[in-house]
Design a protein around this motif. Structure first.
Motif, PDB file in Angstrom:
ATOM      1  N   TYR A 162       0.849  -1.224  -0.047  1.00 44.33           N
ATOM      2  CA  TYR A 162       0.113  -0.020  -0.102  1.00 44.33           C
ATOM      3  C   TYR A 162       0.710   1.122   0.072  1.00 44.33           C
ATOM      4  N   GLY A 163       2.217   1.091  -0.220  1.00 46.54           N
ATOM      5  CA  GLY A 163       3.068   2.278  -0.283  1.00 46.54           C
ATOM      6  C   GLY A 163       2.861   3.088   1.186  1.00 46.54           C
ATOM      7  N   LEU A 164       2.976   2.467   2.088  1.00 47.49           N
ATOM      8  CA  LEU A 164       2.851   3.277   3.448  1.00 47.49           C
ATOM      9  C   LEU A 164       4.364   3.502   3.787  1.00 47.49           C
ATOM     10  N   TYR A 165       5.133   4.198   2.969  1.00 45.88           N
ATOM     11  CA  TYR A 165       6.712   4.476   3.437  1.00 45.88           C
ATOM     12  C   TYR A 165       7.013   5.528   2.644  1.00 45.88           C
ATOM     13  N   SER A 166       8.226   6.474   2.913  1.00 42.80           N
ATOM     14  CA  SER A 166       8.679   7.422   1.966  1.00 42.80           C
ATOM     15  C   SER A 166      10.243   7.430   2.158  1.00 42.80           C
ATOM     16  N   GLY A 167      10.718   8.159   1.034  1.00 40.94           N
ATOM     17  CA  GLY A 167      12.230   8.187   1.266  1.00 40.94           C
ATOM     18  C   GLY A 167      12.969   7.292   0.117  1.00 40.94           C
ATOM     19  N   TRP A 168      14.097   7.623  -0.121  1.00 43.55           N
ATOM     20  CA  TRP A 168      14.770   6.515  -0.947  1.00 43.55           C
ATOM     21  C   TRP A 168      15.033   5.397  -0.223  1.00 43.55           C
ATOM     22  N   ILE A 169      15.746   5.382   1.185  1.00 47.59           N
ATOM     23  CA  ILE A 169      15.969   4.427   2.115  1.00 47.59           C
ATOM     24  C   ILE A 169      14.995   4.341   3.120  1.00 47.59           C
ATOM     25  N   PRO A 170      13.584   3.891   3.124  1.00 43.96           N
ATOM     26  CA  PRO A 170      12.821   4.343   4.217  1.00 43.96           C
ATOM     27  C   PRO A 170      12.954   3.758   5.619  1.00 43.96           C
ATOM     28  N   SER A 171      13.045   4.526   6.468  1.00 43.49           N
ATOM     29  CA  SER A 171      13.562   4.045   7.893  1.00 43.49           C
ATOM     30  C   SER A 171      12.432   2.928   8.571  1.00 43.49           C
ATOM     31  N   ILE A 172      11.317   2.969   8.103  1.00 38.51           N
ATOM     32  CA  ILE A 172      10.354   1.753   8.559  1.00 38.51           C
ATOM     33  C   ILE A 172      10.751   0.464   8.129  1.00 38.51           C
ATOM     34  N   LEU A 173      10.832   0.746   6.631  1.00 38.02           N
ATOM     35  CA  LEU A 173      11.134  -0.762   6.212  1.00 38.02           C
ATOM     36  C   LEU A 173      12.594  -1.259   6.547  1.00 38.02           C
ATOM     37  N   LEU A 174      13.614  -0.310   6.830  1.00 36.62           N
ATOM     38  CA  LEU A 174      15.002  -0.765   7.174  1.00 36.62           C
ATOM     39  C   LEU A 174      14.777  -1.377   8.785  1.00 36.62           C
ATOM     40  N   HIS A 175      14.027  -0.594   9.519  1.00 40.47           N
ATOM     41  CA  HIS A 175      13.650  -1.069  10.847  1.00 40.47           C
ATOM     42  C   HIS A 175      13.227  -2.572  10.937  1.00 40.47           C
ATOM     43  N   HIS A 176      12.338  -2.700  10.001  1.00 43.39           N
ATOM     44  CA  HIS A 176      11.539  -4.241  10.009  1.00 43.39           C
ATOM     45  C   HIS A 176      12.522  -5.053   9.339  1.00 43.39           C
ATOM     46  N   PHE A 177      13.550  -4.706   8.375  1.00 45.95           N
ATOM     47  CA  PHE A 177      14.568  -5.479   7.775  1.00 45.95           C
ATOM     48  C   PHE A 177      15.441  -6.032   8.751  1.00 45.95           C
ATOM     49  N   ILE A 178      15.909  -4.949   9.546  1.00 45.52           N
ATOM     50  CA  ILE A 178      16.713  -5.534  10.640  1.00 45.52           C
ATOM     51  C   ILE A 178      16.225  -6.378  11.734  1.00 45.52           C
ATOM     52  N   LEU A 179      15.100  -6.130  12.191  1.00 44.62           N
ATOM     53  CA  LEU A 179      14.306  -6.790  12.904  1.00 44.62           C
ATOM     54  C   LEU A 179      14.326  -8.397  12.480  1.00 44.62           C
ATOM     55  N   LEU A 180      13.583  -8.634  11.367  1.00 40.61           N
ATOM     56  CA  LEU A 180      13.510  -9.685  10.663  1.00 40.61           C
ATOM     57  C   LEU A 180      14.672 -10.791  10.499  1.00 40.61           C
ATOM     58  N   GLY A 181      15.982  -9.804  10.254  1.00 36.36           N
ATOM     59  CA  GLY A 181      17.125 -10.553  10.160  1.00 36.36           C
ATOM     60  C   GLY A 181      17.522 -11.189  11.224  1.00 36.36           C
ATOM     61  N   CYS A 182      17.725 -10.166  12.522  1.00 32.56           N
ATOM     62  CA  CYS A 182      18.102 -10.499  13.764  1.00 32.56           C
ATOM     63  C   CYS A 182      17.267 -11.555  14.493  1.00 32.56           C
ATOM     64  N   PHE A 183      15.884 -11.427  14.461  1.00 37.63           N
ATOM     65  CA  PHE A 183      14.892 -12.367  15.267  1.00 37.63           C
ATOM     66  C   PHE A 183      14.946 -13.642  14.550  1.00 37.63           C
ATOM     67  N   THR A 184      14.979 -13.831  13.095  1.00 42.94           N
ATOM     68  CA  THR A 184      14.896 -14.992  12.418  1.00 42.94           C
ATOM     69  C   THR A 184      16.051 -15.889  12.806  1.00 42.94           C
ATOM     70  N   LEU A 185      17.407 -15.359  12.363  1.00 37.54           N
ATOM     71  CA  LEU A 185      18.705 -16.131  13.061  1.00 37.54           C
ATOM     72  C   LEU A 185      18.497 -16.634  14.219  1.00 37.54           C
ATOM     73  N   ALA A 186      18.105 -15.685  15.245  1.00 35.28           N
ATOM     74  CA  ALA A 186      18.168 -16.247  16.572  1.00 35.28           C
ATOM     75  C   ALA A 186      17.151 -17.333  16.800  1.00 35.28           C
ATOM     76  N   LEU A 187      15.880 -17.088  16.124  1.00 36.36           N
ATOM     77  CA  LEU A 187      15.096 -18.392  16.151  1.00 36.36           C
ATOM     78  C   LEU A 187      15.806 -19.733  15.652  1.00 36.36           C
ATOM     79  N   TYR A 188      16.382 -19.473  14.396  1.00 33.93           N
ATOM     80  CA  TYR A 188      16.947 -20.520  13.887  1.00 33.93           C
ATOM     81  C   TYR A 188      17.933 -21.496  14.701  1.00 33.93           C
ATOM     82  N   ARG A 189      18.878 -20.613  15.200  1.00 33.88           N
ATOM     83  CA  ARG A 189      19.926 -21.198  16.152  1.00 33.88           C
ATOM     84  C   ARG A 189      19.538 -21.208  17.769  1.00 33.88           C
ATOM     85  N   ASN A 190      18.316 -20.736  17.917  1.00 36.63           N
ATOM     86  CA  ASN A 190      18.028 -20.811  19.263  1.00 36.63           C
ATOM     87  C   ASN A 190      18.805 -20.302  20.450  1.00 36.63           C
TER      88      ASN A 190
END
Length: 280
Positions: A138-166
């Motif tokens: 729905y295009g709910l972001y703005s900017g060339w590097i949207p901070s909200i999308l970057l925020h979720h990108f960091i969280l998904l990476g950290c959370f998922t790797l932690a869950l995989y490795r427990n």
């Protein structure tokens, strides 16, 4: 409606859309591979979390509004409320069972997993995937590097790797205490969309008090303390990806918190200024 569709289509043609959508698809493929081929059934709450918030999205669209921003905000408010409640429940349960010293002991935070913590982290991770997809569609972001999308990108990476490795599950549960502040961020957004913007209104004053106080205590201070704890205990980590990933994630989160704090201060100042202009 036509102009709104044009705006969304224009955003879908940007590099940010393709990058973050591609990373989200790769993330989804990875999760389903772990569940289906590696038999990681403990990851099923992650899929359940994504489904829960997607269903909440559909319910909001049907019974509340079809405005993408309002729907996204309502679902985000639901996530913040459920997550902060679950995190407080987990922490209180651990405090009453083991005491404060054991709660923050290095091996507890890195190697152990508190009851309900793994599932809570899975469900929250599912929400961040849902929210990333909703904002992209729905295009709910703005900017060339949207901070909200970057925020979720960091969280998904950290959370998922932690869950995989427990590992570091309890550390990540501590980071989610910031959802207490997110409640008031989303309440403010809904309040403004409802047209309540009078800075002298009692409800607005109470909301700003909790917004600022939870930002300082539950987000800014808590994340700084977690980063300090990581640096202090760096020598206790075994060689591997855990420490670099944790440091990268917390440095990123603290930087985003600084920008969020600046935005909050400017928003507060703007509301006060607008009120003074109306009164003069």
């Amino acid at each position: 409606m036509a102009s709104e569709n044009h705006r969304v289509q224009k955003k879908k043609a940007t590099g940010a859309f393709f990058f973050f959508m591609a990373t989200l698809i790769m993330w989804a493929v990875s999760v389903f591979f772990e569940i289906l081929f590696n038999k990681r059934i403990e990851l099923l709450p992650l899929v359940a979390g994504f489904s829960l918030y997607q269903i909440a999205n559909w319910v909001c669209r049907k019974f509340i509004s079809r405005d993408p921003i309002l729907v996204n905000t309502c679902v985000s408010l639901l996530h913040s409320s459920l997550t902060s409640t679950s995190v407080v429940f987990i922490l209180v349960k651990q405090l009453t069972s083991n005491g404060l010293d054991e709660l923050f002991e290095h091996s507890q935070l890195v190697e152990a997993t508190w009851p309900w913590a793994y599932s809570a982290l899975c469900i929250s991770c599912g929400y961040f995937a849902y929210d990333q997809l909703d904002m992209l569609l729905y295009g709910l972001y703005s900017g060339w590097i949207p901070s909200i999308l970057l925020h979720h990108f960091i969280l998904l990476g950290c959370f998922t790797l932690a869950l995989y490795r427990n590992v570091t599950i309890n550390y990540l549960i501590l980071t989610l205490i910031c959802e207490l502040h997110s409640i008031f961020l989303h309440v403010r957004k809904v309040r403004r969309m409802a047209g309540l913007r009078d800075a002298k209104n009692k409800f607005v004053k109470i909301e700003w008090f909790f917004n600022m106080s939870t930002f300082v205590l539950a987000r800014l201070l808590s994340h700084v303390l977690i980063l300090v704890k990581l640096v202090k205990d760096a020598a206790k980590f075994e060689k591997g990806i855990e420490l670099p990933l944790a440091l990268f994630g917390m440095v990123g989160m603290n930087l985003l918190n600084v920008f969020l704090g600046i935005d909050l201060f400017n928003a507060f100042k703007k509301e006060i200024t607008q009120h003074n202009i109306h009164e003069s």
